[in-house]
Design an enzyme around this catalytic site. Structure first.
Site, PDB file in Angstrom:
ATOM      1  N   LYS A 196      33.483 -13.918   6.062  1.00 50.60           N
ATOM      2  CA  LYS A 196      32.253 -14.183   6.825  1.00 50.60           C
ATOM      3  C   LYS A 196      32.042 -15.690   6.885  1.00 50.60           C
ATOM      4  CE  LYS A 196      28.059 -14.774   6.466  1.00 50.60           C
ATOM      5  NZ  LYS A 196      27.540 -15.978   7.199  1.00 50.60           N
ATOM      6  N   GLU A 219      31.329 -19.551  -6.373  1.00 51.44           N
ATOM      7  CA  GLU A 219      31.457 -21.020  -6.451  1.00 51.44           C
ATOM      8  C   GLU A 219      30.161 -21.561  -5.879  1.00 51.44           C
ATOM      9  OE1 GLU A 219      33.917 -22.687  -7.705  1.00 51.44           O
ATOM     10  OE2 GLU A 219      35.659 -21.360  -7.617  1.00 51.44           O
ATOM     11  N   CYS A 270      30.172 -29.760  -3.104  1.00 49.66           N
ATOM     12  CA  CYS A 270      29.504 -29.094  -4.220  1.00 49.66           C
ATOM     13  C   CYS A 270      29.661 -29.882  -5.510  1.00 49.66           C
ATOM     14  CB  CYS A 270      30.078 -27.700  -4.384  1.00 49.66           C
ATOM     15  SG  CYS A 270      31.855 -27.732  -4.324  1.00 49.66           S
ATOM     16  N   GLU A 275      19.912 -30.637  -6.362  1.00 49.41           N
ATOM     17  CA  GLU A 275      21.084 -30.887  -5.518  1.00 49.41           C
ATOM     18  C   GLU A 275      20.597 -31.306  -4.125  1.00 49.41           C
ATOM     19  OE1 GLU A 275      23.478 -27.540  -4.131  1.00 49.41           O
ATOM     20  OE2 GLU A 275      25.267 -28.691  -4.624  1.00 49.41           O
TER      21      GLU A 275
HETATM   22  P1  NAD Z   1      24.344 -20.910   1.582  1.00 46.59           P
HETATM   23  O1  NAD Z   1      24.284 -20.313   0.241  1.00 46.59           O
HETATM   24  O2  NAD Z   1      23.129 -21.012   2.376  1.00 46.59           O
HETATM   25  O3  NAD Z   1      25.391 -20.138   2.503  1.00 46.59           O
HETATM   26  C1  NAD Z   1      26.718 -19.885   2.107  1.00 46.59           C
HETATM   27  C2  NAD Z   1      27.196 -18.648   2.819  1.00 46.59           C
HETATM   28  O4  NAD Z   1      26.452 -17.540   2.342  1.00 46.59           O
HETATM   29  C3  NAD Z   1      27.018 -18.672   4.329  1.00 46.59           C
HETATM   30  O5  NAD Z   1      28.121 -18.018   4.943  1.00 46.59           O
HETATM   31  C4  NAD Z   1      25.752 -17.831   4.526  1.00 46.59           C
HETATM   32  O6  NAD Z   1      25.678 -17.213   5.770  1.00 46.59           O
HETATM   33  C5  NAD Z   1      25.914 -16.794   3.429  1.00 46.59           C
HETATM   34  N1  NAD Z   1      24.660 -16.167   3.005  1.00 46.59           N
HETATM   35  C6  NAD Z   1      23.403 -16.643   3.095  1.00 46.59           C
HETATM   36  N2  NAD Z   1      22.522 -15.748   2.598  1.00 46.59           N
HETATM   37  C7  NAD Z   1      23.238 -14.661   2.196  1.00 46.59           C
HETATM   38  C8  NAD Z   1      22.908 -13.426   1.578  1.00 46.59           C
HETATM   39  N3  NAD Z   1      21.647 -13.105   1.289  1.00 46.59           N
HETATM   40  N4  NAD Z   1      23.907 -12.572   1.270  1.00 46.59           N
HETATM   41  C9  NAD Z   1      25.193 -12.887   1.529  1.00 46.59           C
HETATM   42  N5  NAD Z   1      25.566 -14.041   2.118  1.00 46.59           N
HETATM   43  C10 NAD Z   1      24.605 -14.946   2.439  1.00 46.59           C
HETATM   44  O7  NAD Z   1      25.033 -22.312   1.337  1.00 46.59           O
HETATM   45  P2  NAD Z   1      25.340 -23.423   2.383  1.00 46.59           P
HETATM   46  O8  NAD Z   1      24.049 -24.106   2.689  1.00 46.59           O
HETATM   47  O9  NAD Z   1      26.128 -22.863   3.507  1.00 46.59           O
HETATM   48  O10 NAD Z   1      26.310 -24.377   1.543  1.00 46.59           O
HETATM   49  C11 NAD Z   1      25.838 -25.362   0.703  1.00 46.59           C
HETATM   50  C12 NAD Z   1      25.867 -24.927  -0.736  1.00 46.59           C
HETATM   51  O11 NAD Z   1      27.186 -24.467  -1.074  1.00 46.59           O
HETATM   52  C13 NAD Z   1      25.596 -26.040  -1.695  1.00 46.59           C
HETATM   53  O12 NAD Z   1      24.702 -25.621  -2.674  1.00 46.59           O
HETATM   54  C14 NAD Z   1      26.949 -26.345  -2.326  1.00 46.59           C
HETATM   55  O13 NAD Z   1      26.888 -26.922  -3.584  1.00 46.59           O
HETATM   56  C15 NAD Z   1      27.613 -25.021  -2.302  1.00 46.59           C
HETATM   57  N6  NAD Z   1      29.074 -25.146  -2.301  1.00 46.59           N
HETATM   58  C16 NAD Z   1      29.746 -24.854  -3.443  1.00 46.59           C
HETATM   59  C17 NAD Z   1      31.118 -24.989  -3.504  1.00 46.59           C
HETATM   60  C18 NAD Z   1      31.873 -24.673  -4.764  1.00 46.59           C
HETATM   61  O14 NAD Z   1      33.083 -24.527  -4.702  1.00 46.59           O
HETATM   62  N7  NAD Z   1      31.243 -24.556  -5.886  1.00 46.59           N
HETATM   63  C19 NAD Z   1      31.812 -25.402  -2.378  1.00 46.59           C
HETATM   64  C20 NAD Z   1      31.095 -25.689  -1.219  1.00 46.59           C
HETATM   65  C21 NAD Z   1      29.711 -25.537  -1.184  1.00 46.59           C
END
Ligand code: NAD
Length: 496
Positions: free
Chosen positions: A189, A264, A298, A396
């Site tokens: 997704k 992650e 991240c 963050e």
């Molecule tokens: P997000 O959590 O808003 O979204 C991530 C994904 O989850 C998207 O595809 C989104 O559509 C989906 N999502 C949202 N709500 C959901 C739900 N209720 N159920 C299932 N899926 C859902 O994050 P973002 O804003 O897209 O990304 C930024 C965040 O990601 C930051 O906090 C960053 O630190 C983290 N990140 C972590 C890593 C890592 O490897 N640790 C890598 C990249 C980003």
């Protein structure tokens, strides 16, 4: 309903953009006609509208995946799996220009300095895990002299993978490589903001020769499509990358069917600079560690703790280096290294943190402004004199904002570095290797960089401690996430 549209990107490249849900090697419309507009963060204009998966569409994807797993993939030759991953890597290399052009428009990454690096990353991942496809075999353990256990590493089956927008292709490759090499089929997704490059990859998956249903790719809303993946009883495992808040809800949703979960999540990673460090190198790595990809990493080392005796020198040197290397602007201009942040929401949120830093008494040493009228560009921003109670130190920001603070003793630095709910990355700069190794052991983080920051390798595991995640990706450990261990007891001669 159309499932592709012609697109001309700002660099003049024209191509056919798939916009449908990629299920069973075909692009199909969403069942309820729901669309998501993908916006170019440099121009604030819509590039294309893509189909958003409904709950019913996730059901379709699951049916396709289960069929592919049972009828084709479970018994597919491991050499064949390896060849497919290599072929996909070849196609990424062939289509570098188009993939990086899409990524630059859709995610705001500078095409040459960032997006091209992401293609290298994908190619390395696919080739590395292609090499693992025939090495995932099990082990044998002796129970007694006349009984042994034959331990087989079996795939989970159907894996749901939910990825964020900061590395649309690279994050997908981190998940596709090990899952496929371990013999799973997958449903990925995509993030709402950045669906275009991975939908284009759907075409490459067909061309590479993957059987239908082995890799299904859907755009969709998190709360609908993402949640449907996390809860679906036909999905055996869920791997998520995104914010800690969403990670918690994915875990709770997956608990309903007791799915295997890897997460992650976010971070607020510290970097500690001791007074015997090579300051020039610490400054360059410190800058890279937070500013690369506009701070949307991240594991960005977003909190830099500097020993008091070199504090002023370090702050001045970091500001000077940032001024000298300042290159905010056109993502298709090879001399620019800093594009816009992903969206209006993130733009407002980051500038809100800049205001909060100023209000709470931190010194704005550099940047802090949006330099252009159009586009979500934010200057590389440096705050000095930051204290532990400030919001910019604790939360963050996920943007190009670094917090500098001084410490006097190793104990103080360690305490303050670990004083966070996150535990993703951390970095130490010192010429004293004994100190580096001692401090590394005390840092509560999944990764410690000694005399560098934010450089990952496809061969080395990456994952979070505390509220930064569960499980590791990359390397052999990344493969481990995608297999079940079945113990087959073999009785050689034991009689009852
Ligand atoms: P997000 O959590 O808003 O979204 C991530 C994904 O989850 C998207 O595809 C989104 O559509 C989906 N999502 C949202 N709500 C959901 C739900 N209720 N159920 C299932 N899926 C859902 O994050 P973002 O804003 O897209 O990304 C930024 C965040 O990601 C930051 O906090 C960053 O630190 C983290 N990140 C972590 C890593 C890592 O490897 N640790 C890598 C990249 C980003």
């Amino acid at each position: 309903m159309a499932t592709s549209v012609p697109v001309t990107l700002p660099n003049g490249l024209t191509y056919e953009q798939p916009t449908g849900l990629f299920i069973n090697n075909e692009f199909i419309p969403s069942s309820d006609g729901e669309l998501i507009a993908s916006i170019n963060p440099s121009t604030e204009e819509v590039i294309a509208e893509v189909h958003a998966a409904s709950i019913e569409d996730i059901d379709k994807a699951v049916i396709s995946s289960r069929k592919a797993f049972k009828e084709v993939w479970k018994n597919y030759s491991i050499d064949g799996i390896s060849r497919l991953l290599h072929k996909l890597a070849d196609l990424f290399e062939r289509d570098r220009e188009i993939l990086t052009s899409i990524e630059a428009a859709d995610s705001g990454k500078p095409q040459i300095s960032n997006a091209s690096g992401d293609i290298d990353e994908c190619v390395l991942q696919f080739r590395y895990y292609a090499g693992w496809a025939d090495k995932r075999g099990g082990t044998v353990a002796e129970a007694t002299s006349d009984k042994l256990g034959y331990i087989v590493h079996e795939p989970h089956g159907v894996c749901g993978q939910i990825i964020p927008w900061n590395y649309p292709l690279a994050m997908a490759s981190w998940k596709i490589g090990p899952a496929i090499a371990a013999g799973n089929v997958i449903i990925i997704k995509l993030a709402e903001n950045t669906p275009l490059s991975m939908l284009y990859v759907g075409k490459l998956i067909v061309e590479a020769g993957f059987p239908p249903g082995v890799i299904n790719i859907v755009a969709g809303h998190g709360k609908i499509a993402g949640n449907a993946i996390a809860t679906h009883p036909g999905i055996d495992k869920v791997a998520f990358t995104g914010s800690t808040l969403t990670g918690k809800s994915v875990m709770a949703a997956a608990a309903q069917t007791l799915k295997n979960v890897t997460l992650e999540c976010g971070g607020k990673s510290p970097m500690i600079v001791f007074d015997d460090a090579d300051i020039d190198q610490a400054v360059k790595w410190g800058h890279w560690g937070i500013m690369y990809n506009m701070g949307q990493n991240c594991s960005s080392t977003s909190r830099i703790l500097i020993q008091d005796t070199i504090y002023d020198k370090f702050v001045d040197a970091l500001v000077k280096y940032t001024k000298e290397t300042y290159s905010v602007g056109d993502v298709y201009d090879a001399t620019k290294h800093h594009g816009p942040v992903i969206s209006k929401v993130q733009f407002d949120k980051i500038l809100g943190y800049v205001e909060s830093g100023k209000e709470q008494g931190a010194t704005l040493a550099f940047g802090g402004k949006a330099p252009y009228e159009k586009g979500y560009f934010i200057e590389p921003t440096i705050f000095s004199d930051v204290t532990d109670e400030m919001k910019i130190w604790k939360e963050e920001i996920f943007g190009p904002v670094v917090c500098l603070s001084k410490f006097s003793t190793e104990e103080e630095a360690l305490y303050r570095a670990n004083d966070t709910t996150y535990g993703l990355g951390s970095a130490i700069f010192s010429a004293d290797i004994s100190r580096c190794l001692r401090v590394s052991r005390e840092l509560d983080a999944g990764t410690v960089w000694i005399n560098s920051s934010n450089d990952t390798s496809h061969r080395i595991p990456f994952g979070g401690f505390k509220m930064s995640g569960i499980g590791s990706e990359l390397g052999q450990y990344g493969l481990d996430n995608y297999t079940l261990k079945k113990a087959i007891h073999v009785n050689i001669g034991s009689k009852l």
